[in-house]
Each structure stands twice: as structure tokens, then as C-alpha cells.
Design a protein around this motif. Structure first.
Motif, PDB file in Angstrom:
ATOM      1  N   LYS A   1      81.923 -60.816 -35.368  1.00 27.40           N
ATOM      2  CA  LYS A   1      81.558 -60.077 -34.160  1.00 27.40           C
ATOM      3  C   LYS A   1      80.213 -60.540 -33.625  1.00 27.40           C
ATOM      4  N   LEU A   2      79.289 -60.898 -34.522  1.00 28.51           N
ATOM      5  CA  LEU A   2      77.983 -61.380 -34.082  1.00 28.51           C
ATOM      6  C   LEU A   2      78.127 -62.688 -33.304  1.00 28.51           C
ATOM      7  N   LYS A   3      78.882 -63.655 -33.868  1.00 30.69           N
ATOM      8  CA  LYS A   3      79.042 -64.947 -33.193  1.00 30.69           C
ATOM      9  C   LYS A   3      79.802 -64.805 -31.874  1.00 30.69           C
ATOM     10  N   LYS A   4      80.917 -64.113 -31.917  1.00 35.79           N
ATOM     11  CA  LYS A   4      81.750 -63.961 -30.725  1.00 35.79           C
ATOM     12  C   LYS A   4      81.052 -63.095 -29.684  1.00 35.79           C
ATOM     13  N   GLY A   5      80.444 -62.012 -30.154  1.00 38.70           N
ATOM     14  CA  GLY A   5      79.783 -61.097 -29.228  1.00 38.70           C
ATOM     15  C   GLY A   5      78.572 -61.718 -28.563  1.00 38.70           C
ATOM     16  N   PHE A   6      77.820 -62.529 -29.311  1.00 38.01           N
ATOM     17  CA  PHE A   6      76.651 -63.186 -28.722  1.00 38.01           C
ATOM     18  C   PHE A   6      77.083 -64.124 -27.600  1.00 38.01           C
ATOM     19  N   LYS A   7      78.120 -64.900 -27.831  1.00 38.15           N
ATOM     20  CA  LYS A   7      78.612 -65.818 -26.784  1.00 38.15           C
ATOM     21  C   LYS A   7      79.107 -65.027 -25.574  1.00 38.15           C
ATOM     22  N   GLN A   8      79.718 -63.885 -25.829  1.00 30.19           N
ATOM     23  CA  GLN A   8      80.224 -63.045 -24.759  1.00 30.19           C
ATOM     24  C   GLN A   8      79.087 -62.500 -23.898  1.00 30.19           C
ATOM     25  N   LEU A   9      78.018 -62.044 -24.545  1.00 31.63           N
ATOM     26  CA  LEU A   9      76.920 -61.399 -23.826  1.00 31.63           C
ATOM     27  C   LEU A   9      75.976 -62.394 -23.189  1.00 31.63           C
ATOM     28  N   TYR A  10      75.694 -63.508 -23.876  1.00 37.38           N
ATOM     29  CA  TYR A  10      74.620 -64.389 -23.442  1.00 37.38           C
ATOM     30  C   TYR A  10      75.075 -65.771 -22.971  1.00 37.38           C
ATOM     31  N   GLY A  11      76.361 -66.061 -23.091  1.00 36.75           N
ATOM     32  CA  GLY A  11      76.872 -67.287 -22.511  1.00 36.75           C
ATOM     33  C   GLY A  11      76.622 -68.547 -23.306  1.00 36.75           C
ATOM     34  N   THR A  12      76.189 -68.429 -24.548  1.00 38.68           N
ATOM     35  CA  THR A  12      75.951 -69.599 -25.398  1.00 38.68           C
ATOM     36  C   THR A  12      76.012 -69.156 -26.848  1.00 38.68           C
ATOM     37  N   THR A  13      76.030 -70.112 -27.764  1.00 43.40           N
ATOM     38  CA  THR A  13      76.055 -69.761 -29.180  1.00 43.40           C
ATOM     39  C   THR A  13      74.658 -69.376 -29.665  1.00 43.40           C
ATOM     40  N   LEU A  14      74.603 -68.734 -30.819  1.00 45.02           N
ATOM     41  CA  LEU A  14      73.322 -68.319 -31.379  1.00 45.02           C
ATOM     42  C   LEU A  14      72.370 -69.497 -31.556  1.00 45.02           C
ATOM     43  N   PHE A  15      72.866 -70.592 -32.108  1.00 40.45           N
ATOM     44  CA  PHE A  15      71.955 -71.677 -32.433  1.00 40.45           C
ATOM     45  C   PHE A  15      71.717 -72.619 -31.259  1.00 40.45           C
ATOM     46  N   ALA A  16      72.610 -72.631 -30.276  1.00 40.78           N
ATOM     47  CA  ALA A  16      72.287 -73.334 -29.027  1.00 40.78           C
ATOM     48  C   ALA A  16      71.166 -72.577 -28.307  1.00 40.78           C
ATOM     49  N   TYR A  17      71.226 -71.248 -28.380  1.00 43.57           N
ATOM     50  CA  TYR A  17      70.167 -70.428 -27.801  1.00 43.57           C
ATOM     51  C   TYR A  17      68.846 -70.654 -28.534  1.00 43.57           C
ATOM     52  N   LEU A  18      68.906 -70.698 -29.876  1.00 40.66           N
ATOM     53  CA  LEU A  18      67.701 -70.947 -30.669  1.00 40.66           C
ATOM     54  C   LEU A  18      67.102 -72.305 -30.316  1.00 40.66           C
ATOM     55  N   ARG A  19      67.933 -73.328 -30.222  1.00 40.94           N
ATOM     56  CA  ARG A  19      67.434 -74.666 -29.891  1.00 40.94           C
ATOM     57  C   ARG A  19      66.733 -74.668 -28.530  1.00 40.94           C
ATOM     58  N   SER A  20      67.325 -73.988 -27.577  1.00 40.88           N
ATOM     59  CA  SER A  20      66.724 -73.922 -26.242  1.00 40.88           C
ATOM     60  C   SER A  20      65.379 -73.206 -26.279  1.00 40.88           C
ATOM     61  N   ARG A  21      65.297 -72.082 -26.999  1.00 45.34           N
ATOM     62  CA  ARG A  21      64.052 -71.334 -27.073  1.00 45.34           C
ATOM     63  C   ARG A  21      62.980 -72.109 -27.831  1.00 45.34           C
ATOM     64  N   ARG A  22      63.371 -72.820 -28.905  1.00 45.24           N
ATOM     65  CA  ARG A  22      62.415 -73.642 -29.647  1.00 45.24           C
ATOM     66  C   ARG A  22      61.791 -74.697 -28.736  1.00 45.24           C
ATOM     67  N   LEU A  23      62.639 -75.426 -28.038  1.00 44.66           N
ATOM     68  CA  LEU A  23      62.150 -76.495 -27.172  1.00 44.66           C
ATOM     69  C   LEU A  23      61.321 -75.930 -26.025  1.00 44.66           C
ATOM     70  N   ASP A  24      61.715 -74.787 -25.520  1.00 42.81           N
ATOM     71  CA  ASP A  24      60.963 -74.183 -24.422  1.00 42.81           C
ATOM     72  C   ASP A  24      59.576 -73.758 -24.880  1.00 42.81           C
ATOM     73  N   ARG A  25      59.503 -73.195 -26.076  1.00 38.63           N
ATOM     74  CA  ARG A  25      58.195 -72.805 -26.637  1.00 38.63           C
ATOM     75  C   ARG A  25      57.322 -74.037 -26.861  1.00 38.63           C
ATOM     76  N   ALA A  26      57.917 -75.101 -27.406  1.00 40.08           N
ATOM     77  CA  ALA A  26      57.164 -76.337 -27.637  1.00 40.08           C
ATOM     78  C   ALA A  26      56.682 -76.931 -26.311  1.00 40.08           C
ATOM     79  N   TYR A  27      57.527 -76.888 -25.300  1.00 43.35           N
ATOM     80  CA  TYR A  27      57.170 -77.398 -23.976  1.00 43.35           C
ATOM     81  C   TYR A  27      55.918 -76.696 -23.450  1.00 43.35           C
ATOM     82  N   GLU A  28      55.877 -75.365 -23.594  1.00 46.61           N
ATOM     83  CA  GLU A  28      54.721 -74.606 -23.104  1.00 46.61           C
ATOM     84  C   GLU A  28      53.468 -74.934 -23.908  1.00 46.61           C
ATOM     85  N   LEU A  29      53.601 -75.095 -25.221  1.00 46.01           N
ATOM     86  CA  LEU A  29      52.447 -75.429 -26.065  1.00 46.01           C
ATOM     87  C   LEU A  29      51.885 -76.803 -25.713  1.00 46.01           C
ATOM     88  N   ILE A  30      52.780 -77.761 -25.449  1.00 38.03           N
ATOM     89  CA  ILE A  30      52.350 -79.120 -25.114  1.00 38.03           C
ATOM     90  C   ILE A  30      51.764 -79.169 -23.719  1.00 38.03           C
TER      91      ILE A  30
END
Length: 337
Positions: A257-286
Motif C-alpha cells: 500500500k505504501l508503494k502503490k499509494g505513494f505513486k497514486q498520490l504523488y505521481g512517482t515512486t518513493l525512490f525516484a522522489y528521493l533522488r529528485s529531492r537529493r539532487l535538488d538539495r545538492a543543487y541549492e547547496l552548490i
């Protein structure tokens, strides 16, 4: 119509206009200091495309109530550029979960609802209202879409709101720069319109090539709260992320339910979302110069600087060192990698 106001005389985020039918070509409203920080900026491009960028950090969790009469002949999109929020569309009993990088599109002429902003958390959402007559200038050899909506072109449906989709980091970065840039010359207006059309075409491209997953699972309000808690846990521990099983156990929901529900609510997988947030945070720091490339990579959980550089280049179309040189000109004696 302007947003409804509380009976209380105390200032509230309801004072910030959410209306999309305003005729001004360029307008900025600041959030009152005793409520929080931020602004709402409206850009009206020739009556065909209207951009509303709401960038707010409230001091406490606030719900903004509104009742808008949206243009009958327009499709509206919402793209999350920073942070998130939750929208309740009362008239169609629908909730939209906004998270960084995702977007929704829909055609709802009567828009009645509320948006929940979380206290001390930045929420930056760009709304696009696209007139249907934008879509009438096609060659005669192509099927006419006159009097049709962008929403219908995307989905084949007449009304409603889409399941969320995800824009790549590079597109989100472009939009952030766009809404923050001054608009003082005709060339500025041309650039804004060109970029708005580019994003609209990107969204159409995604809908045309990503079939909707119709096998949705039922999610109660409690389920949605648990999935949101899992997302927050993932963000909090982005440098050492928990497994899906660990997150599921921590928030009290099964892994499926966590995996399926997350994709349903947020339009991406948990770890695709994590990867995007990681890179976005790094982008701001740099970009800010707070850290060099190696430091930023380790800060967000990349142990291999080469893997970080590759992921960064794929997301933003440039190397992290070039990004730092572009945005941060102050000499820094710390070594780069």
C-alpha cells in the motif's frame, strides 16, 4: 471571485488572492509579515496564458479557503516548484497532494476549496491557466481541436483533474528561474511566453506517452496521512534513507500500500522522489556556495562523487562544477572534485 475571508479581524493567508480571473498583466502581492514570508505573483501573457506563482512560508499551518470562478474556456495546471501543500476541491470531492516536482492538470470551471500550507515549510506552486483558443492554430492537415480544451487533448475527457505526473529536475529548475526573473522589456515577455509554451507541450507529451494506471487502490484519509508521513521520513533521512519495509513499519502501513499509494498520490515512486529531492538539495547547496561539489554530494547521501556528477548532469543538463561556477563567483579555497 475573491477568496472568502474569515469573520475574525486577524490577518490570514486568505488575504492573499488566489483568483485566476484577475485582468492585471503583472502583479505581486506580499504575504503580511505577521503571517509569514513570501508572495503571490501573477503574469498574464496576452490573455491566453496566465501564470500565478504562489511562494509562501507561513509561520503556522494555515488553510486558505477560496471560491473562484475560473474561465469556462481554460484548462488549469498546478506545478510544485518547492515543498508541497494539500488542496481540497470541495465541488468534486477530490484531494490534490502537491509535492516538489509533481504537477496536476484539470478543467473545473467552478473551483471551490481550500489549500493547507504547513507551518514554517516553504510551498511554491506555479499555476497555469491556458485558454482553449491557444489550441486552434493547427495546420489544416491535422485534426481540428477548435473549441476543445488542453485537458481533452491530454486525456480525451471533458472535465476533472489528472492523476499527478512528475517533471524532470531540469524543467523545474527552468521554471524557478523564470518566475523569479524580472519582466521589464518586450524580450522578457517573449521569453516567459516561450518557456510557458514549452512546459505545456512537455506536459502534453508526457500524457500522450504515459498511459494512466487504472488499477488504483482505495486510500482512506488515514492511509493518505501515513503515506505523507513516510514521505516526510524519507526527506528527513535522505542521506541514509530507510528501506520501504522500514518506512512501512514506521508509519503503520503495509509495503504494498505504501508503494502503490505513494505513486497514486504523488505521481512517482518513493525512490525516484528521493533522488529528485537529493539532487535538488545538492543543487541549492552548490548554487549558493554553501558547499563545494564533494561536500554537497556527501551531504545528500552520495558516497561516490562520480555517480553524483552523472546523476546531476542527467537531471540538470550541466555538470555540478559548471553550475557552481555559474552561480557562485566568490573565490573559494576549498578543493573541488
Amino acid at each position: 471571485m475573491p477568496p472568502r475571508r474569515h469573520a475574525s479581524s486577524k490577518p490570514s493567508l486568505d488575504e492573499i488572492s488566489l483568483a485566476i480571473e484577475d485582468d492585471s498583466h503583472l502583479d505581486t502581492q506580499k504575504v503580511p509579515e505577521d503571517i509569514g514570508q513570501g508572495h503571490t505573483r501573477t503574469i498574464n501573457i496576452g490573455g491566453r496564458i496566465r501564470l500565478i506563482n504562489r511562494d509562501i512560508i507561513p509561520k503556522k499551518t494555515e488553510t486558505v479557503h477560496y471560491q473562484n470562478k475560473l474561465p469556462d474556456q481554460a484548462t488549469v495546471g498546478a506545478i510544485s516548484l518547492h515543498g508541497g501543500a494539500l488542496t481540497d476541491l470541495n465541488n468534486i470531492r477530490c484531494q490534490l497532494h502537491h509535492c516538489q516536482g509533481n504537477y496536476h492538470w484539470g478543467h473545473i470551471p467552478e473551483d471551490d476549496g481550500g489549500i493547507i500550507f504547513r507551518g514554517r515549510e516553504r510551498s511554491c506552486i506555479l499555476y497555469l491557466s491556458v485558454s482553449h483558443d491557444l489550441l486552434t492554430q493547427f495546420p489544416e492537415s491535422m485534426e481540428s481541436v477548435e473549441q476543445s480544451s488542453l485537458w481533452r487533448l491530454m486525456t480525451g475527457r471533458e472535465d476533472g483533474v489528472s492523476a499527478p505526473r512528475f517533471l524532470p529536475n531540469e524543467a523545474i529548475s527552468t521554471l524557478r528561474d523564470l518566475v523569479a526573473s524580472p519582466i521589464t522589456t518586450p524580450w522578457d515577455w517573449m521569453r516567459v511566453e516561450a518557456k510557458a509554451l514549452e512546459i505545456i507541450s512537455t506536459c502534453i507529451f508526457h500524457y500522450d506517452r504515459e498511459p494512466d494506471d487504472t488499477s488504483e487502490i482505495p486510500l482512506s484519509p488515514e492511509d493518505q496521512k501515513k503515506i505523507t508521513d513516510a514521505r516526510d521520513l524519507l526527506i528527513h533521512r535522505m542521506d541514509t534513507p530507510p528501506t520501504i519495509a522500514e518506512m512501512a513499519k514506521a508509519v503503520g502501513v503495509n509495503a504494498f500500500k505504501l508503494k502503490k499509494g505513494f505513486k497514486q498520490l504523488y505521481g512517482t515512486t518513493l525512490f525516484a522522489y528521493l533522488r529528485s529531492r537529493r539532487l535538488d538539495r545538492a543543487y541549492e547547496l552548490i548554487r549558493s556556495g554553501e558547499m563545494n561539489v564533494t561536500e554537497a554530494a556527501f551531504e545528500v547521501g552520495y558516497a561516490n562523487p562520480s555517480a553524483f556528477t552523472s546523476a546531476f548532469r542527467k537531471a540538470y543538463g550541466t555538470n555540478p562544477i559548471d553550475c557552481r561556477k555559474r552561480y557562485f563567483q566568490v573565490a573559494d579555497s576549498r578543493p573541488e572534485s
